[in-house]
Design a protein around this motif. Structure first.
Motif, PDB file in Angstrom:
ATOM      1  N   GLU A  24       0.828  -1.208   0.000  1.00  0.00           N
ATOM      2  CA  GLU A  24       0.000   0.000   0.000  1.00  0.00           C
ATOM      3  C   GLU A  24       0.854   1.245   0.000  1.00  0.00           C
ATOM      4  N   MET A  25       2.017   1.161   0.663  1.00  0.00           N
ATOM      5  CA  MET A  25       2.928   2.309   0.660  1.00  0.00           C
ATOM      6  C   MET A  25       3.435   2.583  -0.750  1.00  0.00           C
ATOM      7  N   VAL A  26       3.838   1.499  -1.447  1.00  0.00           N
ATOM      8  CA  VAL A  26       4.348   1.661  -2.817  1.00  0.00           C
ATOM      9  C   VAL A  26       3.258   2.262  -3.700  1.00  0.00           C
ATOM     10  N   ARG A  27       2.018   1.727  -3.577  1.00  0.00           N
ATOM     11  CA  ARG A  27       0.914   2.200  -4.405  1.00  0.00           C
ATOM     12  C   ARG A  27       0.636   3.674  -4.131  1.00  0.00           C
ATOM     13  N   GLN A  28       0.628   4.034  -2.819  1.00  0.00           N
ATOM     14  CA  GLN A  28       0.327   5.423  -2.463  1.00  0.00           C
ATOM     15  C   GLN A  28       1.413   6.356  -2.984  1.00  0.00           C
ATOM     16  N   PHE A  29       2.665   5.877  -2.923  1.00  0.00           N
ATOM     17  CA  PHE A  29       3.808   6.682  -3.384  1.00  0.00           C
ATOM     18  C   PHE A  29       3.661   7.011  -4.860  1.00  0.00           C
ATOM     19  N   ILE A  30       3.346   5.955  -5.672  1.00  0.00           N
ATOM     20  CA  ILE A  30       3.201   6.184  -7.107  1.00  0.00           C
ATOM     21  C   ILE A  30       1.971   7.029  -7.389  1.00  0.00           C
ATOM     22  N   LEU A  31       0.877   6.742  -6.636  1.00  0.00           N
ATOM     23  CA  LEU A  31      -0.375   7.478  -6.875  1.00  0.00           C
ATOM     24  C   LEU A  31      -0.189   8.967  -6.606  1.00  0.00           C
ATOM     25  N   ASP A  32       0.557   9.304  -5.535  1.00  0.00           N
ATOM     26  CA  ASP A  32       0.797  10.710  -5.219  1.00  0.00           C
ATOM     27  C   ASP A  32       1.504  11.416  -6.370  1.00  0.00           C
ATOM     28  N   LYS A  33       2.534  10.731  -6.913  1.00  0.00           N
ATOM     29  CA  LYS A  33       3.268  11.341  -8.032  1.00  0.00           C
ATOM     30  C   LYS A  33       2.348  11.519  -9.234  1.00  0.00           C
ATOM     31  N   MET A  34       1.448  10.523  -9.457  1.00  0.00           N
ATOM     32  CA  MET A  34       0.590  10.589 -10.637  1.00  0.00           C
ATOM     33  C   MET A  34      -0.437  11.695 -10.507  1.00  0.00           C
ATOM     34  N   VAL A  35      -0.970  11.879  -9.278  1.00  0.00           N
ATOM     35  CA  VAL A  35      -1.967  12.930  -9.088  1.00  0.00           C
ATOM     36  C   VAL A  35      -1.352  14.293  -9.388  1.00  0.00           C
ATOM     37  N   ILE A  36      -0.078  14.460  -8.980  1.00  0.00           N
ATOM     38  CA  ILE A  36       0.588  15.749  -9.241  1.00  0.00           C
ATOM     39  C   ILE A  36       0.683  16.008 -10.739  1.00  0.00           C
ATOM     40  N   SER A  37       1.080  14.954 -11.528  1.00  0.00           N
ATOM     41  CA  SER A  37       1.295  15.252 -12.950  1.00  0.00           C
ATOM     42  C   SER A  37       0.025  15.155 -13.782  1.00  0.00           C
ATOM     43  N   PHE A  38      -0.963  14.313 -13.376  1.00  0.00           N
ATOM     44  CA  PHE A  38      -2.191  14.230 -14.160  1.00  0.00           C
ATOM     45  C   PHE A  38      -3.176  15.335 -13.777  1.00  0.00           C
ATOM     46  N   GLY A  39      -3.069  15.840 -12.551  1.00  0.00           N
ATOM     47  CA  GLY A  39      -3.930  16.937 -12.154  1.00  0.00           C
ATOM     48  C   GLY A  39      -5.219  16.503 -11.480  1.00  0.00           C
ATOM     49  N   SER A  40      -5.652  15.250 -11.655  1.00  0.00           N
ATOM     50  CA  SER A  40      -6.877  14.832 -10.978  1.00  0.00           C
ATOM     51  C   SER A  40      -6.755  13.370 -10.561  1.00  0.00           C
ATOM     52  N   MET A  41      -7.453  13.016  -9.480  1.00  0.00           N
ATOM     53  CA  MET A  41      -7.401  11.664  -8.948  1.00  0.00           C
ATOM     54  C   MET A  41      -8.002  10.666  -9.929  1.00  0.00           C
ATOM     55  N   LYS A  42      -9.064  11.103 -10.667  1.00  0.00           N
ATOM     56  CA  LYS A  42      -9.777  10.197 -11.557  1.00  0.00           C
ATOM     57  C   LYS A  42      -8.846   9.733 -12.693  1.00  0.00           C
ATOM     58  N   GLU A  43      -8.162  10.701 -13.305  1.00  0.00           N
ATOM     59  CA  GLU A  43      -7.239  10.368 -14.397  1.00  0.00           C
ATOM     60  C   GLU A  43      -6.084   9.511 -13.886  1.00  0.00           C
ATOM     61  N   LEU A  54       5.256  10.952 -16.942  1.00  0.00           N
ATOM     62  CA  LEU A  54       5.460  12.266 -17.557  1.00  0.00           C
ATOM     63  C   LEU A  54       5.000  12.271 -19.012  1.00  0.00           C
ATOM     64  N   TYR A  55       5.398  11.235 -19.779  1.00  0.00           N
ATOM     65  CA  TYR A  55       5.056  11.191 -21.194  1.00  0.00           C
ATOM     66  C   TYR A  55       3.553  11.056 -21.380  1.00  0.00           C
ATOM     67  N   ILE A  56       2.926  10.101 -20.623  1.00  0.00           N
ATOM     68  CA  ILE A  56       1.485   9.892 -20.791  1.00  0.00           C
ATOM     69  C   ILE A  56       0.726  11.132 -20.360  1.00  0.00           C
ATOM     70  N   SER A  57       1.090  11.710 -19.205  1.00  0.00           N
ATOM     71  CA  SER A  57       0.315  12.845 -18.700  1.00  0.00           C
ATOM     72  C   SER A  57       0.489  14.056 -19.594  1.00  0.00           C
ATOM     73  N   SER A  58       1.685  14.257 -20.149  1.00  0.00           N
ATOM     74  CA  SER A  58       1.852  15.452 -20.992  1.00  0.00           C
ATOM     75  C   SER A  58       1.050  15.301 -22.277  1.00  0.00           C
ATOM     76  N   ALA A  59       1.015  14.073 -22.858  1.00  0.00           N
ATOM     77  CA  ALA A  59       0.217  13.879 -24.076  1.00  0.00           C
ATOM     78  C   ALA A  59      -1.265  14.075 -23.783  1.00  0.00           C
ATOM     79  N   VAL A  60      -1.735  13.469 -22.662  1.00  0.00           N
ATOM     80  CA  VAL A  60      -3.161  13.563 -22.328  1.00  0.00           C
ATOM     81  C   VAL A  60      -3.541  14.995 -21.990  1.00  0.00           C
ATOM     82  N   ASN A  61      -2.682  15.677 -21.205  1.00  0.00           N
ATOM     83  CA  ASN A  61      -3.023  17.036 -20.790  1.00  0.00           C
ATOM     84  C   ASN A  61      -3.034  18.010 -21.963  1.00  0.00           C
ATOM     85  N   THR A  62      -2.118  17.829 -22.938  1.00  0.00           N
ATOM     86  CA  THR A  62      -2.131  18.726 -24.110  1.00  0.00           C
ATOM     87  C   THR A  62      -3.423  18.541 -24.879  1.00  0.00           C
TER      88      THR A  62
END
Lengths: 75, 263
Positions: free
Chosen positions: B58-77, B249-257
């Motif tokens: 759960e720690m590993v999952r939360q660690f990655i999820l935190d980073k993803m929320v920062i770059s994707f901008g929303s929890m859902k994405e 980074l690559y996925i979130s930048s493509a999706v966010n653009t």
């Protein structure tokens, strides 16, 4: 000079120069990150992950050189 | 002093039809099976009162999820792409430490043609890393195209500034914009090379350094490779993290653009 020895020489020189540039770049990244951490310890976690990613990007130039050196040696 | 023969291509153990099964593929399968077994074991004891393993995962999952929320901008994405990134991260985390498993990487098959190692580090086979990279970048582009095809292609072939021109004076600016779009296409190709080669180069070089140091002489056979093993362990951890971070980074930048252009 034989072509074989020239290949090994080229691989060594390429990797040496690539490593030099990459080491300078990584040192700058780490040094600036340390500066930031010392100035604002609360940001240390965020800065550390960003530093690691930036270091990986800097490192890619020497990885390209490594590939070229490997191609020179093994081809 | 006799240096061992260093090979770029992995040894082929056997082949099914045209598919050559190499020692790296065997190690990849072994890693995958061990991950599945670990996951099943932890899942069996999962509950509201977590076991020790569950806490770690759960720690590993939360660690990655935190980073993803920062770059994707929303929890859902972020939750949408979490399974992919987390799978890559956990797989690389275990696969890069393959050299630490005792004895397994020293099994040698001897044939008339020469000696072959039965197992090799999974990421020391270039096909594995480039396969992972192509998968990540395909997902990035396909998900951006699904959101808004016109805008995604428009961010590479930038014809829009030509239509927006009000006077001929803006032509150089539009042409520079168009040229930058073409440079972005080259950048996408460079991403494939750099992301895959980074992982391959680090793991391959780590193995080669340990091999060379331990075969320099009889004296350096036992204790001398330990610092280098430690360095390659750390670099394996860092590379797994970096690969996951750059995929995010690559996925979130493509999706966010694609999204930004949509609104």
């Amino acid at each position: 000079m034989e072509i074989e020895s020239a290949k090994f020489l080229a691989a060594g020189i390429a990797l040496g120069l690539g490593g030099l540039g990459s080491a300078i770049g990584e040192g700058l990244v780490a040094g600036r990150a340390m500066d930031g951490m010392a100035r604002n310890p609360k940001m240390a976690d965020k800065l550390f992950t960003n530093m690691i990613v930036a270091m990986a990007l800097v490192e890619s130039s020497v990885i390209y050189t490594l590939v070229i050196a490997l191609i020179l040696i093994f081809s | 002093m006799s240096l061992p023969e260093i090979k770029l291509a992995p040894d082929t153990i056997f082949s099914i039809g045209n598919l050559q099964v190499t020692n790296s593929i065997l190690a990849t399968v072994l890693t995958s099976v061990s991950i599945i077994i670990i996951a099943l074991l932890i899942r069996r004891n999962a509950g509201i009162r977590p076991s020790k393993g569950q806490v770690v995962f759960e720690m590993v999952r939360q660690f990655i999820l935190d980073k993803m929320v920062i770059s994707f901008g929303s929890m859902k994405e972020a939750k949408r792409y979490l399974p992919l990134i987390l799978t890559i991260f956990i797989f690389l985390l275990l696969a890069n430490q393959f050299a630490l498993v005792p004895l397994l990487s020293n099994i040698i098959l001897s044939n008339p043609e020469g000696t072959k190692y039965l197992f090799n580090a999974p990421a020391a086979h270039y096909s594995m890393t480039i396969g992972l990279t192509i998968l990540v970048l395909l997902i990035a582009h396909i998900s951006a195209i699904l959101i808004s095809p016109g805008k995604h292609f428009g961010s590479f072939i930038r014809l829009k500034p030509f239509f927006k021109m009000k006077s001929i004076k803006e032509l150089p600016m539009a042409m520079i914009n168009f040229f930058l779009g073409i440079l972005d296409i080259i950048g996408e190709i460079a991403k494939v090379v750099s992301l895959s080669t980074r992982l391959f180069g680090n793991i391959f070089a780590g193995g080669v350094v340990v091999l060379i140091i331990s075969s320099l002489s009889v004296v350096t056979n036992f204790l001398a490779p330990i610092p280098f093993l430690a360095i390659s362990t750390i670099s394996g951890l860092v590379q797994a993290f970096v690969f996951a971070m750059l995929s995010i980074l690559y996925i979130s930048s493509a999706v966010n653009t694609a999204k930004q252009a949509d609104s």
